[in-house]
Scaffold this active site. Structure first.
Site, short mmCIF file in Angstrom:
data_model
loop_
_atom_site.label_atom_id
_atom_site.label_comp_id
_atom_site.label_asym_id
_atom_site.label_seq_id
_atom_site.Cartn_x
_atom_site.Cartn_y
_atom_site.Cartn_z
N ARG A 66 57.56 -24.57 8.40
CA ARG A 66 58.81 -24.90 7.71
C ARG A 66 58.54 -25.40 6.30
NH1 ARG A 66 62.70 -28.99 10.22
NH2 ARG A 66 60.90 -29.98 11.22
N ASN B 24 58.72 -15.54 13.14
CA ASN B 24 57.94 -16.02 14.27
C ASN B 24 58.29 -15.33 15.58
OD1 ASN B 24 56.79 -17.67 12.41
ND2 ASN B 24 57.43 -19.60 13.34
N ILE C 274 53.26 -22.83 20.92
CA ILE C 274 53.51 -23.86 19.92
C ILE C 274 54.44 -23.32 18.82
CG2 ILE C 274 52.42 -25.27 18.11
CD1 ILE C 274 49.96 -25.49 19.93
N ASP D 241 56.61 -34.32 20.31
CA ASP D 241 57.77 -35.20 20.42
C ASP D 241 57.42 -36.46 21.22
OD1 ASP D 241 59.37 -33.35 19.03
OD2 ASP D 241 59.83 -32.28 20.90
N HIS E 156 63.07 -28.65 21.64
CA HIS E 156 62.11 -29.02 20.59
C HIS E 156 62.69 -28.75 19.20
CE1 HIS E 156 58.27 -29.98 18.84
NE2 HIS E 156 58.09 -28.77 18.35
N MET F 102 50.28 -32.06 15.02
CA MET F 102 50.56 -30.98 15.96
C MET F 102 49.28 -30.52 16.64
SD MET F 102 52.91 -29.09 17.35
CE MET F 102 51.98 -29.05 18.88
#
Length: 283
Positions: free
Chosen positions: A49, A62, A85, A118, A145, A196
């Protein structure tokens, strides 16, 4: 361990203390060899992003990447655990499932949307506010998510914590928008990568532990579900040798959390449908 498109990364990782043989593969023509014999496949591929973008803005690029890699997995390692992911997870998991169905090898117990970041964020933010060791805090995060579909169940936190409503609302909002916090801080240079990577590694290590016979391994993940009216939903899962051993469900929630679940359902349904509809357009 094998890495598509990244022989340099493979060379780098070959120096760490592991029994695994690390190899690098390059290009789609090497993808079959890359995947053959895999027990676990992790797909972080895709574009990150940038400021002003939502996870859903990543869909067009994606979705195609995930569908392509899922098809290769269905053909060359259909029994592997598939950990997605790549965002938007609320859509890329339905995409993966539908691709596996098309190939006749779908097993809902082996396809996971990795939402662990998260949980990591919730644990960290709660620990900061309460002066606790984040490694000893556990906040289940359910739903999806993205944005308001991320539902931290702070009422189920261990150890038990209490917040006044205004602080609870602010904390929940920060957990839901933590990814945007990182995107803004990076000012166009990407999204969360190091946190991540840590969260992805945590989930995969847990999964591999369970596959190797460790008992009592629990992680939240966005999976095929009957816990709500959504066909996919993240909840705590008991992991085992064959993937999901038991969905532990939502459990008892507060009225505040119950409303968050209700508010998240329409967005989740739309994201799930978007992923499923995308696969219908593929040849």
């Amino acid at each position: 361990m094998i890495f598509a498109h990244t022989p340099g990364v493979a060379a780098d990782l070959s120096h760490i203390e592991t029994k695994a043989v690390v190899k690098g593969y390059l290009g789609p023509e090497q993808l079959p060899d890359c995947l053959k014999g895999c027990d676990v496949v992790v797909i972080p591929a895709g574009v990150p992003r940038k400021p002003g973008m939502t996870r859903d803005d990543l869909f067009n690029t994606n979705a195609t990447i995930v569908a392509t890699l899922a098809a290769a997995c269905a053909q060359h390692c259909p029994e592997a655990m598939i950990c997605i992911i790549a965002n938007p997870v609320n859509s890329t998991i339905p995409i993966t499932a539908e691709v596996f169905k098309k190939h006749g090898v779908y097993n809902p117990s082996k396809i996971f949307g990795v939402t662990t970041l998260d949980i990591v964020r919730a644990n960290t933010f709660v620990a900061e506010l309460k002066g606790l060791d984040p490694a000893r805090v556990n906040v289940p995060v359910i739903g999806g998510h993205a944005g308001k579909t991320i539902i931290p169940l702070i009422s189920q936190c261990t150890p038990k914590v209490d917040f006044p409503q205004d602080q609870l609302t602010a904390l929940t909002g920060r957990i839901q928008e933590a990814g945007t916090e990182v995107v803004k801080a990076k000012a166009g240079a990407g999204s969360a990568t190091l946190s991540m990577a840590y969260a992805g590694a945590r989930f995969v290590f847990s999964l591999v532990d369970a596959m190797n016979g460790k008992e009592g391994v629990v992680e939240c993940s966005f999976v095929k579900s009957q816990e709500t009216e959504c066909t996919y939903f993240s909840t705590p899962l008991l992991l085992g040798k064959k993937g999901i051993e038991k969905n532990l469900g939502i459990g008892q929630v507060s009225s505040f959390e119950e409303k968050m679940i209700s508010d998240a359902i329409p967005e989740l349904k739309a994201s799930i449908k978007k992923g499923e509809d995308f696969v219908k357009t593929l040849k």
